[in-house]
Scaffold this active site. Sequence first.
Site, PDB file in Angstrom:
ATOM      1  N   ASP A   8       0.848  -1.192   0.000  1.00  0.00           N
ATOM      2  CA  ASP A   8       0.000   0.000   0.000  1.00  0.00           C
ATOM      3  C   ASP A   8       0.883   1.242   0.000  1.00  0.00           C
ATOM      4  OD1 ASP A   8      -1.991  -1.836   0.200  1.00  0.00           O
ATOM      5  OD2 ASP A   8      -2.747  -1.180   2.141  1.00  0.00           O
ATOM      6  N   ASP A 129     -15.287  -3.498  -2.164  1.00  0.00           N
ATOM      7  CA  ASP A 129     -14.987  -3.195  -0.763  1.00  0.00           C
ATOM      8  C   ASP A 129     -16.305  -2.985  -0.034  1.00  0.00           C
ATOM      9  OD1 ASP A 129     -12.316  -3.164  -1.568  1.00  0.00           O
ATOM     10  OD2 ASP A 129     -12.418  -1.026  -2.032  1.00  0.00           O
TER      11      ASP A 129
END
Length: 240
Positions: A8, A129
């Site tokens: 990330d 998500d």
Amino acid sequence: MQVIPAIDLRGGRCVRLVQGDYDRETVFGEDPAAMAEHWVAEGATRLHLVDLDGAKLGRPANVESVRAILDRVDVPCQLGGGVRDEATLAAWLDAGLERVIVGTQALKDPAWFATMAERYPGRLILGLDAKDGRVATAGWLDVSSVEATGLAEGFDALPLAAIIYTDIARDGMLEGPNIEATGALADRLETPVIASGGVSTLDDLGRLATLPVAGVIVGRALYDGRFRLSEARERAGDRT
């Protein structure tokens, strides 16, 4: 089941967030490309990259970091975060990414996403998500009223590479993945499902491996040293 380490990116660094909260960040490295090389040396056969700044801004932000990763590793990479138009999608594919993940724009403009999936068959991933079963967008800052399962089923006939299912409540929490929701989704879809969020133990991987899922993205548990990537791959039956 393929085990895919996550990298990330925020501000050019390798970080992890807790439940997608930008104010709950841990920095794990100043050189994301070096981190990518580390995971490949440990046995990674694919990397999952997230442009966290891009997801929040709605446009690519950590471009140089991603390019550095692509220059230094020779395994397929997939990236999500800030992909909201075809120009961005095509630019990332041209840069060397094998797959591009689209989440927010798929919800906002399903017709556009369907067109892109047909135009780039096997190169797009739907980033699904969810929080309490509802789709979250814009770097998880907004939770919609759309049911995650319904959205996935609506795109199931498209030539997608995969659907990544992330339970936001579990992400970065090391409380174990949402086995029930992940399994239910995978059972209802023809598109390969990749699980994400909450993996903390080798037993978590063993439970996921009993489901019809194609892969699992692992982040904080690897960075915290809870297990080695080689151990994770063995438990998951990863022979890629």
